[in-house]
Design an enzyme around this catalytic site. Structure first.
Site, mmCIF file in Angstrom:
data_model
loop_
_atom_site.group_PDB
_atom_site.id
_atom_site.type_symbol
_atom_site.label_atom_id
_atom_site.label_comp_id
_atom_site.label_asym_id
_atom_site.label_seq_id
_atom_site.Cartn_x
_atom_site.Cartn_y
_atom_site.Cartn_z
ATOM 1 N N LEU A 14 -39.727 12.035 31.834
ATOM 2 C CA LEU A 14 -41.006 11.380 32.157
ATOM 3 C C LEU A 14 -41.143 11.193 33.654
ATOM 4 C CD1 LEU A 14 -41.756 8.392 29.747
ATOM 5 C CD2 LEU A 14 -43.187 10.389 30.228
ATOM 6 N N CYS A 94 -35.809 8.454 22.904
ATOM 7 C CA CYS A 94 -36.172 7.553 24.000
ATOM 8 C C CYS A 94 -36.119 6.100 23.536
ATOM 9 C CB CYS A 94 -37.584 7.893 24.496
ATOM 10 S SG CYS A 94 -38.133 6.761 25.772
ATOM 11 N N HIS A 164 -28.425 14.308 22.544
ATOM 12 C CA HIS A 164 -27.910 13.559 23.688
ATOM 13 C C HIS A 164 -26.668 12.830 23.171
ATOM 14 C CE1 HIS A 164 -28.913 10.437 27.098
ATOM 15 N NE2 HIS A 164 -27.687 10.903 27.164
ATOM 16 N N GLY A 205 -26.371 15.523 28.055
ATOM 17 C CA GLY A 205 -25.822 14.274 28.572
ATOM 18 C C GLY A 205 -24.693 14.480 29.561
HETATM 19 C C1 FMN Z 1 -36.402 9.887 34.691
HETATM 20 C C2 FMN Z 1 -36.042 10.320 33.297
HETATM 21 C C3 FMN Z 1 -37.037 10.429 32.338
HETATM 22 C C4 FMN Z 1 -36.723 10.835 31.023
HETATM 23 N N1 FMN Z 1 -37.732 11.039 30.129
HETATM 24 C C5 FMN Z 1 -37.450 11.566 28.890
HETATM 25 C C6 FMN Z 1 -38.474 11.974 28.007
HETATM 26 O O1 FMN Z 1 -39.684 11.917 28.308
HETATM 27 N N2 FMN Z 1 -38.094 12.451 26.786
HETATM 28 C C7 FMN Z 1 -36.789 12.565 26.414
HETATM 29 O O2 FMN Z 1 -36.478 13.009 25.306
HETATM 30 N N3 FMN Z 1 -35.792 12.216 27.259
HETATM 31 C C8 FMN Z 1 -36.095 11.746 28.486
HETATM 32 N N4 FMN Z 1 -35.080 11.477 29.367
HETATM 33 C C9 FMN Z 1 -33.697 11.735 28.955
HETATM 34 C C10 FMN Z 1 -33.278 13.155 29.325
HETATM 35 O O3 FMN Z 1 -34.058 14.102 28.648
HETATM 36 C C11 FMN Z 1 -31.786 13.386 28.985
HETATM 37 O O4 FMN Z 1 -31.622 13.243 27.595
HETATM 38 C C12 FMN Z 1 -30.863 12.405 29.696
HETATM 39 O O5 FMN Z 1 -31.229 12.242 31.059
HETATM 40 C C13 FMN Z 1 -29.410 12.845 29.608
HETATM 41 O O6 FMN Z 1 -29.231 14.107 30.178
HETATM 42 P P1 FMN Z 1 -28.660 14.302 31.690
HETATM 43 O O7 FMN Z 1 -27.405 13.498 31.770
HETATM 44 O O8 FMN Z 1 -28.440 15.780 31.820
HETATM 45 O O9 FMN Z 1 -29.718 13.774 32.610
HETATM 46 C C14 FMN Z 1 -35.376 11.084 30.665
HETATM 47 C C15 FMN Z 1 -34.383 10.977 31.642
HETATM 48 C C16 FMN Z 1 -34.699 10.614 32.945
HETATM 49 C C17 FMN Z 1 -33.604 10.531 33.991
#
Ligand code: FMN
Length: 321
Positions: A14, A94, A164, A205
């Site tokens: 987001l 989320c 995740h 994740g």
């Molecule tokens: C700023 C931000 C916004 C996010 N918005 C969403 C979203 O709209 N939908 C969703 O499923 N996950 C959302 N997430 C979670 C990510 O999709 C992801 O599952 C999470 O960051 C873990 O992955 P990573 O460690 O590679 O960042 C968001 C994460 C961040 C940092």
């Protein structure tokens, strides 16, 4: 043969993975599946803006929907398919309060029947894949049998789950804390793939490097990366060759920005603000001499009224080319 679509993707985020971000990421990698930010059914069906807008160049692109009304989701899925999206993804991960009040996001993990119904209804309306992004558990419902029960309830309607690898606490933790505090448990996701080998399972994740991505791919079908792809976009330049084994040329940071120029100019003529595009590129030169000046110059100037491509020209002069 199993589709390659989910082998590597940039996560829905987001306020980050908007259309400008996805266009920029597509310059860096041709093969990666790019997710939209979560878009709610309410925004699509009742909102004033065009929440489904995207550029064909972004493909393959997946629309992540937020919602829990099966009919509304089905309507949105249909609209998205007509617009050319390659996949629909339902957000079951989320944890924000706002999302819980709308009874969607991670709290849906506690209502697998409803998730199944949502997916079923969407599948009735579209031919593109409908996938689920979820967590390994919520609150005290964090056992492996709970996860299996969720999967088994939903899998008659979809064979693709992006997981995740941490649970969500629905109260007490902010969304940000929910991405950091509950411990990652990759083994649990691997176990899921072993127990349900016919499903396509992608893991998400805390994944940061190509070596880590390759390692996960020994255990599951796909890897999704969020924050690292955003904060270190050059990671994406290695993906086509290293992960998809497609011989696309690796683009350097300077060339990537130059390749973005026609898009920037086109968007500016359509009323976009320069900072809305350039914010996604701020960390592109991290680690290179002049990176700080690049960031600073753009941060201080790209938001100004009338800021145009000359601001990017100037910012590039701080870098060693
Ligand atoms: C700023 C931000 C916004 C996010 N918005 C969403 C979203 O709209 N939908 C969703 O499923 N996950 C959302 N997430 C979670 C990510 O999709 C992801 O599952 C999470 O960051 C873990 O992955 P990573 O460690 O590679 O960042 C968001 C994460 C961040 C940092």
């Amino acid at each position: 043969m199993r589709s390659n679509l989910n082998r590597f993707s940039v996560a829905p985020m987001l306020d980050l993975t908007d259309k400008h971000c996805r266009y920029f990421h597509r310059i860096l990698t041709k093969e990666t599946l790019l997710y939209t930010e979560m878009v709610t059914t309410g925004a699509i069906l009742l909102g004033k803006g065009d929440y489904l807008a995207f550029n064909d160049i972004e493909k393959p692109v997946s629309l992540q929907l937020g919602g829990s009304d099966p009919d509304a989701l089905a309507k949105c899925a249909k609209l998205a398919e007509e617009r050319g999206y390659n996949e629909i993804n339902l957000n079951v991960g989320c944890p924000s309060d706002r999302v819980q009040n709308g009874m969607f996001g991670a709290c849906l993990m506690g209502n697998a029947q409803l998730v199944a119904k949502c997916i079923e209804k969407m599948r009735e309306k579209v031919n593109i894949p409908v996938t689920v992004k979820t967590r390994i558990g919520i609150d005290d419902q964090d056992s492996y049998p709970f996860l299996c029960q969720f999967i088994e309830t939903v899998m008659p309607y979809t064979d693709t789950f992006i997981i995740h690898a941490r649970k969500a606490w629905l109260s007490g933790l902010s969304p940000k804390e929910n991405r950091e505090v509950p411990p990652l448990d990759y083994q649990r996701v691997y176990q899921l793939k072993r127990d349900y080998p016919n499903l396509t399972i992608a893991i998400n994740g805390g994944i940061k490097t190509v070596a880590e991505i390759k390692d996960h791919l020994l255990h599951v079908d796909g890897v999704m990366v969020g924050r690292e792809a955003y904060q270190n976009p050059l990671l994406l330049t290695e993906i086509d060759q290293q992960i998809f084994h497609v011989d696309n040329p690796i683009i350097d940071a300077f060339t990537a920005i130059k390749t973005l120029y026609p898009y920037i100019e086109d968007q500016l003529t359509k009323g976009a603000q320069l900072n809305h595009i350039m914010r996604h590129t701020l960390s592109l030169f991290n680690g290179q001499k002049g990176a700080k000046q690049w960031r600073r110059y753009l941060s201080e100037n790209a938001h100004k009224k009338g800021a145009g491509i000359e601001v990017v020209d100037k910012a590039l002069t701080f870098l060693n080319q």
